[in-house]
Motif scaffolding. Structure first.
Motif, PDB file in Angstrom:
ATOM      1  N   TRP A   1      -7.657  -3.715   2.674  1.00 57.40           N
ATOM      2  CA  TRP A   1      -7.756  -2.563   1.746  1.00 57.40           C
ATOM      3  C   TRP A   1      -7.452  -3.006   0.315  1.00 57.40           C
ATOM      4  O   TRP A   1      -6.998  -2.212  -0.499  1.00 57.40           O
TER       5      TRP A   1
ATOM      6  N   GLN B   1      -8.565   8.383  -0.654  1.00 56.39           N
ATOM      7  CA  GLN B   1      -7.705   8.930   0.422  1.00 56.39           C
ATOM      8  C   GLN B   1      -6.270   8.488   0.176  1.00 56.39           C
ATOM      9  O   GLN B   1      -6.051   7.330  -0.216  1.00 56.39           O
ATOM     10  N   ASP B   2      -5.313   9.321   0.375  1.00 62.40           N
ATOM     11  CA  ASP B   2      -3.876   9.045   0.363  1.00 62.40           C
ATOM     12  C   ASP B   2      -3.095   9.659  -0.764  1.00 62.40           C
ATOM     13  O   ASP B   2      -1.865   9.748  -0.675  1.00 62.40           O
TER      14      ASP B   2
ATOM     15  N   LYS C   1      -3.112  13.242   3.081  1.00 66.47           N
ATOM     16  CA  LYS C   1      -2.554  13.363   4.433  1.00 66.47           C
ATOM     17  C   LYS C   1      -1.051  13.478   4.267  1.00 66.47           C
ATOM     18  O   LYS C   1      -0.395  12.546   3.783  1.00 66.47           O
TER      19      LYS C   1
ATOM     20  N   ASN D   1      -8.833   2.476  12.044  1.00 69.80           N
ATOM     21  CA  ASN D   1      -9.164   3.714  11.302  1.00 69.80           C
ATOM     22  C   ASN D   1     -10.390   3.534  10.418  1.00 69.80           C
ATOM     23  O   ASN D   1     -11.147   4.469  10.190  1.00 69.80           O
TER      24      ASN D   1
ATOM     25  N   ASP E   1      -8.436  -2.745  10.767  1.00 73.75           N
ATOM     26  CA  ASP E   1      -7.804  -1.426  10.901  1.00 73.75           C
ATOM     27  C   ASP E   1      -8.776  -0.493  11.615  1.00 73.75           C
ATOM     28  O   ASP E   1      -9.817  -0.140  11.080  1.00 73.75           O
TER      29      ASP E   1
ATOM     30  N   PHE F   1     -13.273   6.346   9.288  1.00 70.38           N
ATOM     31  CA  PHE F   1     -13.486   6.908   7.947  1.00 70.38           C
ATOM     32  C   PHE F   1     -14.941   6.704   7.530  1.00 70.38           C
ATOM     33  O   PHE F   1     -15.629   7.620   7.098  1.00 70.38           O
TER      34      PHE F   1
ATOM     35  N   LEU G   1       0.888  -1.178   0.000  1.00 69.39           N
ATOM     36  CA  LEU G   1       0.000   0.000   0.000  1.00 69.39           C
ATOM     37  C   LEU G   1       0.913   1.211   0.000  1.00 69.39           C
ATOM     38  O   LEU G   1       1.685   1.424   0.934  1.00 69.39           O
TER      39      LEU G   1
ATOM     40  N   ARG H   1       1.239   4.413   0.506  1.00 65.59           N
ATOM     41  CA  ARG H   1       1.601   5.466   1.459  1.00 65.59           C
ATOM     42  C   ARG H   1       2.637   5.007   2.457  1.00 65.59           C
ATOM     43  O   ARG H   1       3.470   5.784   2.897  1.00 65.59           O
ATOM     44  N   TRP H   2       2.641   3.721   2.865  1.00 67.40           N
ATOM     45  CA  TRP H   2       3.535   3.275   3.941  1.00 67.40           C
ATOM     46  C   TRP H   2       4.992   3.345   3.522  1.00 67.40           C
ATOM     47  O   TRP H   2       5.885   3.462   4.376  1.00 67.40           O
TER      48      TRP H   2
ATOM     49  N   ASN I   1     -10.504   4.827   0.799  1.00 67.18           N
ATOM     50  CA  ASN I   1      -9.110   5.174   0.450  1.00 67.18           C
ATOM     51  C   ASN I   1      -8.848   4.902  -1.021  1.00 67.18           C
ATOM     52  O   ASN I   1      -9.731   4.404  -1.734  1.00 67.18           O
TER      53      ASN I   1
ATOM     54  N   ASP J   1      -0.429   6.171  13.260  1.00 68.71           N
ATOM     55  CA  ASP J   1      -1.490   6.269  12.252  1.00 68.71           C
ATOM     56  C   ASP J   1      -2.716   5.403  12.533  1.00 68.71           C
ATOM     57  O   ASP J   1      -3.831   5.850  12.339  1.00 68.71           O
ATOM     58  N   ARG J   2      -2.513   4.165  12.943  1.00 71.58           N
ATOM     59  CA  ARG J   2      -3.627   3.258  13.241  1.00 71.58           C
ATOM     60  C   ARG J   2      -3.565   2.899  14.728  1.00 71.58           C
ATOM     61  O   ARG J   2      -2.514   2.456  15.201  1.00 71.58           O
TER      62      ARG J   2
HETATM   63  C1  GAL Z   1      -5.306   3.409   6.928  1.00 68.08           C
HETATM   64  C2  GAL Z   1      -4.590   4.679   6.624  1.00 68.08           C
HETATM   65  C3  GAL Z   1      -5.095   5.191   5.324  1.00 68.08           C
HETATM   66  C4  GAL Z   1      -5.505   4.121   4.333  1.00 68.08           C
HETATM   67  C5  GAL Z   1      -5.275   2.685   4.711  1.00 68.08           C
HETATM   68  C6  GAL Z   1      -4.398   1.956   3.728  1.00 68.08           C
HETATM   69  O1  GAL Z   1      -5.126   3.030   8.221  1.00 68.08           O
HETATM   70  O2  GAL Z   1      -4.779   5.665   7.633  1.00 68.08           O
HETATM   71  O3  GAL Z   1      -4.149   6.110   4.845  1.00 68.08           O
HETATM   72  O4  GAL Z   1      -4.929   4.309   3.098  1.00 68.08           O
HETATM   73  O5  GAL Z   1      -4.810   2.471   6.003  1.00 68.08           O
HETATM   74  O6  GAL Z   1      -3.124   1.895   4.096  1.00 68.08           O
END
Ligand code: GAL
Length: 384
Positions: free
Chosen positions: A220, A276-277, A297, A182, A180, A186, A52, A54-55, A250, A128-129
């Motif tokens: 995801w 998102q991202d 973000k 989060n 997750d 969301f 994924l 963003r990480w 996302n 983040d999570r």
């Molecule tokens: C979430 C994160 C998001 C989203 C998702 C995939 O926890 O806050 O940015 O993209 O994971 O990594």
């Protein structure tokens, strides 16, 4: 404020430029022994996966931030495998790191290994999570996750003009990974904005799938999101019904939904699709008009906040909102001691502010800030 923005841009530019020089992480699934830094301390960073997008940025920014402050850093990626992340964190504890920064694959799966961290007096920042059911977490650093969802919901409300348009409009929902923490924030953020319109009949959900568990996407995963949406289109839209909006929590799930619409939706209308991202493929889709928005973000800033919090923790302090007041950060952040109860109590949290990005403001929000560069076709690419 302008000076701060310029400073932020300069900092980001400098970080991005030197990221290439600081080399890759000890990455993969195993972490080599973490040597102490020039300041005699070392930090273990556990990221969930490289798959994924963003990480990868989070890991690079965090590694750079701590290395520049003289810490030894061991950065691990656990390939979205829960047992691998437990092993990676065990390895960091065995390396006697002085601080752990962890973005959990499954927020419920780290209680035991983090109990070991606590026994070893290693402070843990839940990154983040939110990591659940453990009293080993010192702080949580993230973005306002509920706000991410409300931004997506408000975008749909505004674009469809739900307060004035006659409607009804057809809408579907795709949420994130149930593992997750989060993901529910969301989803609830968006649903809390849109639920009144579903109730009034202005919004209609032809699939009837409006509960989190019905619309969630394990890991995801883009292909899972795509096949679920293909089923929805085949089952509820093959009669020529128009789809007006698809709320996706996302970008990786939005990518799957967009692919499903391309392959299985017969209508010719443009569909509002959220994400998102700011993933690269999704930004291209936004430029091409296939996705309508993403919630960006700035994880570069999330890394700065994590560093400054970590430095305080490592000097034995227990910061509160004073960390923000004294920080000089160029970005907004709130200190929250109410929203994030992880099952063992509320975890004090530093929450950064997410931003809506559309085709119209990509240049301003992503390129002028030096987070991305724009190629000659007008497509943005991550700068690091
Ligand atoms: C979430 C994160 C998001 C989203 C998702 C995939 O926890 O806050 O940015 O993209 O994971 O990594």
């Amino acid at each position: 404020m302008k000076v701060k923005k310029l400073l932020a841009a300069a900092l980001t530019g400098a970080m991005i430029f030197s990221l290439a020089a600081c080399g890759s992480s000890s990455g993969g699934n195993s972490s080599k022994k973490t040597s102490k830094g020039t300041n005699g301390k070392n930090v273990g960073i556990s990221m969930p996966t490289k798959s994924l997008e963003r990480w990868n940025r989070d890991g690079s920014y965090l590694q750079k931030q701590f290395k520049d402050k003289g810490y030894g850093v061991s950065l691990t990626y656990s390939d979205n495998k829960i047992d691998q992340q437990v092993k990676d964190i065990e390895g960091l504890i065995a390396d006697k790191v002085d601080l752990l920064v962890v973005a959990a694959i499954d927020g419920e799966s780290l209680s035991q290994v983090l109990a070991d961290a606590k026994d070893a007096n290693i402070p843990v920042i839940s990154y983040d999570r939110l990591i659940m059911n453990t009293d080993a977490i010192s702080y949580y650093v993230s973005f306002d996750n509920y706000k991410v969802g409300t931004l997506q919901g408000e975008f749909i409300k505004d674009k469809l003009d739900l307060d004035n348009a006659a409607g009804p409009f057809n809408i579907e929902f795709t949420a994130g990974d149930p593992a997750d923490n989060n993901a529910k924030f969301f989803f609830n953020g968006a649903m809390d904005v849109l639920k009144p319109y579903i109730k009034s009949g202005k919004l209609v959900v032809p699939s009837g799938q409006t509960e989190f568990d019905q619309v969630a996407t394990a890991q995801w995963d883009t292909s899972k999101a795509m096949s679920r949406f293909q089923n929805i289109l085949g089952s509820y839209y093959s009669d020529g019904k128009q789809l007006d909006a698809a709320v996706c929590s996302n970008d990786s799930t939005a990518l799957g939904v967009t692919q499903a619409i391309a392959s299985d939706y017969a209508g010719k209308n443009s569909i509002l699709i959220t994400g998102q991202d700011g993933d690269e493929a999704n930004l291209k889709n936004i430029v091409d008009g296939k996705q309508t928005m993403t919630v960006y973000k700035a994880v570069a800033n999330e890394a700065v906040a994590t560093l400054d919090l970590g430095v305080k923790l490592l000097s034995g302090e227990k910061p509160d909102e004073g960390l923000i007041k004294d920080s000089g950060w160029s970005f907004d952040c709130s200190y929250d001691t109410k929203s994030y109860d992880n099952g063992k109590g509320v975890v004090p949290s530093y929450l950064l502010v997410p931003t809506v990005v559309t085709k119209e403001n990509i240049q301003k929000e992503l390129v002028d800030t030096k987070y991305y560069t724009m190629d000659d076709k007008g497509y943005p690419h991550p700068a690091n």
